[in-house]
Design an enzyme around this catalytic site. Structure first.
Site, PDB file in Angstrom:
ATOM      1  N   THR A 157      -0.977  24.232 -39.312  1.00  0.00           N
ATOM      2  CA  THR A 157      -0.289  25.474 -39.576  1.00  0.00           C
ATOM      3  C   THR A 157       0.505  25.338 -40.859  1.00  0.00           C
ATOM      4  O   THR A 157       0.685  24.241 -41.361  1.00  0.00           O
ATOM      5  CB  THR A 157       0.648  25.722 -38.376  1.00  0.00           C
ATOM      6  OG1 THR A 157      -0.142  25.793 -37.200  1.00  0.00           O
ATOM      7  CG2 THR A 157       1.472  26.962 -38.503  1.00  0.00           C
ATOM      8  N   ARG A 185      -8.524  32.705 -28.775  1.00  0.00           N
ATOM      9  CA  ARG A 185      -7.463  31.724 -28.506  1.00  0.00           C
ATOM     10  C   ARG A 185      -6.228  32.039 -29.343  1.00  0.00           C
ATOM     11  O   ARG A 185      -6.307  32.355 -30.518  1.00  0.00           O
ATOM     12  CB  ARG A 185      -7.966  30.322 -28.819  1.00  0.00           C
ATOM     13  CG  ARG A 185      -6.920  29.215 -28.577  1.00  0.00           C
ATOM     14  CD  ARG A 185      -6.248  28.766 -29.845  1.00  0.00           C
ATOM     15  NE  ARG A 185      -5.366  27.624 -29.650  1.00  0.00           N
ATOM     16  CZ  ARG A 185      -4.578  27.117 -30.591  1.00  0.00           C
ATOM     17  NH1 ARG A 185      -4.559  27.651 -31.789  1.00  0.00           N
ATOM     18  NH2 ARG A 185      -3.810  26.067 -30.333  1.00  0.00           N
ATOM     19  N   VAL A 186      -5.052  31.978 -28.732  1.00  0.00           N
ATOM     20  CA  VAL A 186      -3.774  32.178 -29.417  1.00  0.00           C
ATOM     21  C   VAL A 186      -2.984  30.883 -29.314  1.00  0.00           C
ATOM     22  O   VAL A 186      -2.826  30.333 -28.219  1.00  0.00           O
ATOM     23  CB  VAL A 186      -2.975  33.343 -28.797  1.00  0.00           C
ATOM     24  CG1 VAL A 186      -1.617  33.480 -29.485  1.00  0.00           C
ATOM     25  CG2 VAL A 186      -3.762  34.640 -28.895  1.00  0.00           C
ATOM     26  N   GLY A 187      -2.485  30.398 -30.426  1.00  0.00           N
ATOM     27  CA  GLY A 187      -1.689  29.180 -30.434  1.00  0.00           C
ATOM     28  C   GLY A 187      -0.208  29.453 -30.352  1.00  0.00           C
ATOM     29  O   GLY A 187       0.238  30.527 -29.946  1.00  0.00           O
ATOM     30  N   GLY A 210      -1.011  23.293 -30.479  1.00  0.00           N
ATOM     31  CA  GLY A 210      -0.327  24.503 -30.047  1.00  0.00           C
ATOM     32  C   GLY A 210      -0.087  24.592 -28.564  1.00  0.00           C
ATOM     33  O   GLY A 210       0.984  25.014 -28.117  1.00  0.00           O
TER      34      GLY A 210
END
Length: 286
Positions: A157, A185-187, A210
């Site tokens: 990131t 997918r969400v981190g 994450g």
């Protein structure tokens, strides 16, 4: 300048197993981003504007896994997450799983300023962008050729924490996510308190695994250590220790406290960092 108010800015370019030969160019990118935000602070601008500008500089640099150059999901697509937050007011905005947006952190800022909601995802984020006239781009334009060929991880990131001359703190975080992730997918990056958080005590931006960061709400955990009296460097290391003990995960974070003191920590192989304090000198570390 009011006494005892120390402006500062710190950026990170992701944490992971970054090859040694890549570090000089990544550190140059961190320096450029820190200077972009510092220029705003030096001109009397806000920490919020500075954090956004630094994050945009990192998104626009194809070396980093955010914006242009984001890593690809399992279908070979770019899906990005970003968040921005202001410590004094606790205003925040975030987007997740967005495609066709060159600078997701700018869209997150618009979500914050709109004020009706805090987080938009996927098609909802694009619909919001279109409603406010936010510019879109071709999803393919965000994929660099080396990423398409190698389908290789680009190490996490990017993020920035800034403190302006008035003592206000802001955080911005942006990511293309993890290598070969499943679509949707969400981190941690767009989740307030997890990868991004700011309050009266300071601001934190995280990078790394994450799912592990989310489990311990790492950004808020680090600021809780500040609240208990720890200095920023100690608070950062304590949060990483909690992460390792509770999840076995790896990550890094950057932090600024309300006095303008800077800290950062990682339990990964490398994490390029650039920061500027009141002396105006750029400091780089990995």
């Amino acid at each position: 300048m009011t006494p005892n108010l120390y402006p500062a800015i710190i950026v990170h370019g992701g944490a992971g197993r970054i090859r040694a030969e890549e570090m000089p160019s990544r550190l140059d990118g961190c320096q450029d981003a820190a200077l972009a935000g510092w220029k705003i602070i030096q001109q009397g601008g806000s920490a919020l504007d500075a954090a956004e500008a630094a994050a945009v500089a990192l998104e626009d640099n194809p070396l980093f896994n955010a914006g242009t150059g984001s890593t690809l999901n399992r279908l070979g697509q770019v899906e990005m997450d970003a968040a921005i937050m202001e410590g004094e007011t606790l205003r925040a905005g975030a987007v997740a799983v967005v495609q066709g947006i060159k600078n997701p952190v700018k869209l997150a800022r618009r979500v914050m300023e709109d004020g009706r909601h805090l987080l938009f995802a996927g098609e909802g984020a694009l619909l919001f962008a279109r409603q406010i006239g936010f510019p879109e781009c071709s999803p393919e334009s965000l994929i660099i050729e080396s990423e398409r060929k190698r389908w290789q991880e680009k190490h996490g990131t990017v993020g920035c924490v800034a403190r302006d001359a008035e003592g206000k703190i802001a955080v911005a975080t942006s990511t293309g996510g993890i290598l070969n992730k499943l679509p949707g997918r969400v981190g941690d990056s767009p989740l307030i308190g997890c990868g991004t958080y700011a309050n009266d005590y300071g601001g934190v931006s995280c990078t790394g695994q994450g799912e592990a960061i989310v489990r311990i709400v790492m950004a808020k955990t680090a600021l809780d250590f500040l609240k208990e009296g720890a200095e920023p460097r100690a608070a950062a290391h304590q949060a990483i220790a909690v992460l390792a003990q509770k999840t076995g995960g790896t990550a890094g974070l950057i932090i600024i406290d309300r006095r303008g003191n800077i800290g950062y920590a990682r339990n990964t192989e490398r994490m390029p960092v650039g920061f500027i304090r009141s002396d105006g000198q750029v400091h780089l570390d990995s």
